[in-house]
Each structure stands twice: as C-alpha cells, then as structure tokens.
Design a protein around this motif. Structure first.
Motif, short mmCIF file in Angstrom:
data_model
loop_
_atom_site.label_atom_id
_atom_site.label_comp_id
_atom_site.label_asym_id
_atom_site.label_seq_id
_atom_site.Cartn_x
_atom_site.Cartn_y
_atom_site.Cartn_z
N PRO A 89 -4.26 58.71 31.77
CA PRO A 89 -5.43 59.23 31.06
C PRO A 89 -6.40 59.89 32.03
O PRO A 89 -6.45 59.56 33.21
CB PRO A 89 -6.04 57.96 30.45
CG PRO A 89 -5.59 56.85 31.35
CD PRO A 89 -4.22 57.25 31.83
N PRO A 90 -7.16 60.84 31.56
CA PRO A 90 -8.12 61.51 32.44
C PRO A 90 -9.20 60.55 32.88
O PRO A 90 -9.56 59.63 32.14
CB PRO A 90 -8.70 62.64 31.56
CG PRO A 90 -8.49 62.15 30.16
CD PRO A 90 -7.21 61.36 30.20
N PRO A 91 -9.72 60.68 34.07
CA PRO A 91 -10.78 59.78 34.54
C PRO A 91 -12.02 59.93 33.68
O PRO A 91 -12.33 61.00 33.17
CB PRO A 91 -11.04 60.26 35.99
CG PRO A 91 -10.58 61.68 36.00
CD PRO A 91 -9.42 61.74 35.04
N PRO A 92 -12.76 58.80 33.48
CA PRO A 92 -13.97 58.87 32.65
C PRO A 92 -15.03 59.77 33.29
O PRO A 92 -15.17 59.81 34.51
CB PRO A 92 -14.44 57.41 32.59
CG PRO A 92 -13.85 56.77 33.81
CD PRO A 92 -12.53 57.47 34.03
N THR A 93 -15.73 60.47 32.46
CA THR A 93 -16.78 61.37 32.94
C THR A 93 -18.03 60.55 33.27
O THR A 93 -18.54 59.81 32.43
CB THR A 93 -17.12 62.42 31.87
OG1 THR A 93 -15.93 63.13 31.53
CG2 THR A 93 -18.18 63.39 32.39
N GLU A 94 -18.49 60.66 34.51
CA GLU A 94 -19.66 59.90 34.94
C GLU A 94 -20.93 60.61 34.47
O GLU A 94 -21.08 61.82 34.64
CB GLU A 94 -19.67 59.76 36.46
CG GLU A 94 -18.52 58.92 37.01
CD GLU A 94 -18.63 58.72 38.51
OE1 GLU A 94 -19.61 59.24 39.09
OE2 GLU A 94 -17.75 58.07 39.08
N THR A 95 -21.82 59.82 33.90
CA THR A 95 -23.11 60.36 33.47
C THR A 95 -24.02 60.48 34.68
O THR A 95 -24.25 59.50 35.39
CB THR A 95 -23.77 59.44 32.43
OG1 THR A 95 -22.87 59.26 31.33
CG2 THR A 95 -25.09 60.03 31.96
#
Length: 384
Positions: A89-95
């Motif tokens: 899965p793609p890495p989570p987008t950091e806020t």
C-alpha cells in the motif's frame, strides 16, 4: 512277433487333470471375488457413516431420498495473498505541522499586565500584526508581576514593602487567571525575566549580593544592585519563578540580565569565586553553569528558554566584561533576543552556529514593529 499299434503310447494314454485341482482353483477365484466385493462395500459404507456424540455409528442414507444427489463441491477458495505477493500500500500522507511561534518566526508585541487584565492585549497584538504577547514578569527592581506562591517570594515582598513603602510590589492575583485564559485561547506567551540585576534580593540576603572589595553591595550607574550568579539561593529562586511562569501558560522565557555588569565601577567588584574575571573564561563558565541549571530545572515542562543579549556579543563572538559568548548562547538558548541596532538579523545570526531547528535564531527588538520584515524573520515590538 507281436503287432505294433501306432496309436498306443508306450507310456500309457493321457487321462487329463484331476477334478480336485479344478474345484480348488474355482473356490479360490470365488473367494477373491467376494473379498473384492466386501472391500468395495466397506469403502462405500465408510463414506456414509457418521459418529454420534455418544460414540455410536450411524449410517447416512439421505442419498436414497428423492431429489437427492451427489453434493456439489464448493468452488476452491481464492488463494490468500502472502506478504510477498500482496501489493504494497502507498505510504500514509503526513499532515504538515502548522507553523506557529513555537516552530516558526515569532512576532511578539509587548503588553502590560494592566492590558491583560483589561482584556485588550490580544487586540493590540493583532493590530500590530503579531502572533505572540511579550510581558515583563520580573524586572530589575525585583518586582514580580504575577502572584507567586514561592515562600521566598513572599519574604522578598515583605522586604520590598519595608524598603519602599510607597510602592505596591504585590501583584493582583487576577493576573494569574487572565494569563491562563490567554493561554487557553492558543495565544503564544513570552515572559521576560530579569536575572542578576535585582534591587531587593541583596537586602533580603546579604550573601546573595555581588559585593565590592570593601564588602558592601555593589551598585551600577543606575544605583541598582546586582546579585551573585553563583549564589544557590539566587539560582533556586530564579528556577522557581521560571517554573511558576511555565505553569501559568508561558510558552517561552527570555532571560534578561543573564550576564555580569558591563558598566560602572567594575574594578570595585570583589574578584573571587563570585566574580572570577582573572580566570581564563571564568565569567563565561559561571554563566554557562547557570544556563545549564535553568535548562535542567525546566526540562520536564513544555517551555522554551531564550536569552537576551546585545549586538556586540553576536558580532564579535563574545563580551569579556559580561561573560556572554555567542557559542554559549547557541548552546543553551532557543532564541537570542537582541535590541535592534545597525546590524541586521543575517549578520547577527552568523555567530549562532548550530541553531538550525525551525523557529530558532535571532529576534530583533525595537520600539516599533517593522513595516516590511521578511516572513521568516522574528521580531518583537518592545520598549526600552
């Protein structure tokens, strides 16, 4: 001579196999056929036998009922994906962290405790384009601008009222609640704390005073007394004040006067452990130990420790009279607050190697807010 009979074998004629042998072979064949049938029957029975919970055997004959037939086999389950074969899965987008005075430029506007009590401090900050409030919470007269609960602060208050009965040194307890209210609104609060220029402490404890060669309390050109930076009572008191201010909601403390005096009759000051000017880097080592002790005292609290200095320390790297050095400030201070002069922030920052975290650096202080300061420049609108 006897007649030869061609059809007669001299050994006797062929009479065939005995009947007993034939019968035995047929019996064996029948037995083999029976065994095969029994084996097939046993296999068939085992596929229809069920065992009840009490251990008995039950024969399932539901297949004999009308409409029944061989059970349809379920389609094979889809193969479960293994970690190696599964799609990553793609890495989570950091806020991104929001930019605040804690991790970005601070633009502080100085206000008084009276403005805080009147409820006008926040509006004054916004009108000046600031993002933080700057308040003096301990001044050179030894006055605290909040209600302290330290035992020594109560004793100092009694001394101040005795020495200067016409002046009210007691702070309004309502200021504590007003400061906490500003903090609850998310406003960044900065407190200035005077360290070694203190008019009251030397009268409370003579041993805490910076003394002359004659043993008297030394005074500067403004007739103000100074305390001994090595005094344990002085350090404990300043640490207690700093912790109280942090508990009131202050996000940053700016230590002013965290240096030895640079003006006046400096040769009158008694040289020794309290004023080790004849030792190599003696004054600097005392200040370094003091800043380290302050940092340790605040290490469990979410407050940043900054220091106020003068331009010469950053431009020249040190001030031999005050004991401050740029390297020492860069090592202990979150930000270095400087009264604006001829030098710009870029020139002043050159001596602060190592201050690379977001928000760190120089804060230029002036009486007026700059009209066109760069977005990444920290400044403070503060009086003298």
């Amino acid at each position: 001579m006897p007649r030869y009979r061609g059809s007669q074998n001299k050994f006797g004629g062929y009479r065939g196999r005995p009947k007993s042998t034939i019968i035995l072979r047929r019996m064996i064949l029948v037995l083999l056929i029976l065994l095969a049938l029994l084996g097939g029957l046993y296999y068939w029975l085992t596929t229809h036998m069920e065992y009840t919970p009490d251990g008995q055997v039950k024969l399932d004959l539901s297949w004999l009922q009308p409409g029944s037939g061989p059970a349809e086999s379920e389609p094979p389950a889809a193969p479960t994906a293994t970690p190696d074969s599964a799609e990553t899965p793609p890495p989570p987008t950091e806020t991104p962290e929001p930019i605040t005075p804690a991790n970005g430029p601070v633009r502080a506007v100085e206000v008084t405790v009276d403005e805080v009590l009147a409820g006008t401090a926040a509006a004054k900050m916004e009108a000046a384009g600031g993002n933080a409030l700057l308040l003096t919470m301990k001044d050179e007269n030894g006055r605290l601008y909040y209600a302290s609960h330290l035992e020594v602060s109560q004793e100092l208050l009694a001394v101040a009222e005795k020495r200067k009965p016409r002046e009210d040194y007691a702070a309004d307890p309502a200021i504590n609640a007003a400061l906490q209210q500003l903090d609850s609104q998310g406003i960044y609060l900065v407190a200035r704390v005077e360290c070694f220029r203190d008019e009251i402490m030397p009268y409370y404890d003579m041993a805490a005073a910076l003394k002359t060669n004659s043993g008297y309390r030394w005074t500067d050109p403004d007739k103000l007394h100074w305390v001994d930076p090595t005094s344990e009572i002085v350090r404990n008191y300043l640490q207690g004040v700093a912790r109280e201010l942090a508990s009131l909601g202050f996000d940053e403390l700016v230590l002013t006067g965290a240096a030895y005096p640079t003006e006046g009759n400096l040769h009158y000051i008694k040289v020794g452990s309290s004023y080790p000017k004849n030792e190599e880097n003696g004054l600097t080592m005392v200040l370094d130990q003091f800043l380290e002790s302050m940092a340790v005292a605040l290490s469990d609290l979410p407050v940043k420790l900054s220091v106020e200095t003068e331009e010469g320390v950053l431009l020249n790297g040190a001030n031999e009279k005050s004991g401050q050095t740029a390297a020492m400030l860069a090592s202990h201070a979150w930000r270095v607050w400087v009264r604006a002069g001829e030098a710009g922030a870029a020139d002043l920052s050159q001596g602060l190697a190592g201050m690379t975290q977001p928000g760190q650096g120089v804060v230029l202080m002036s009486a007026m807010a700059p009209l066109a300061a760069p977005e990444d420049q920290s400044w403070a609108q503060a009086g003298a």
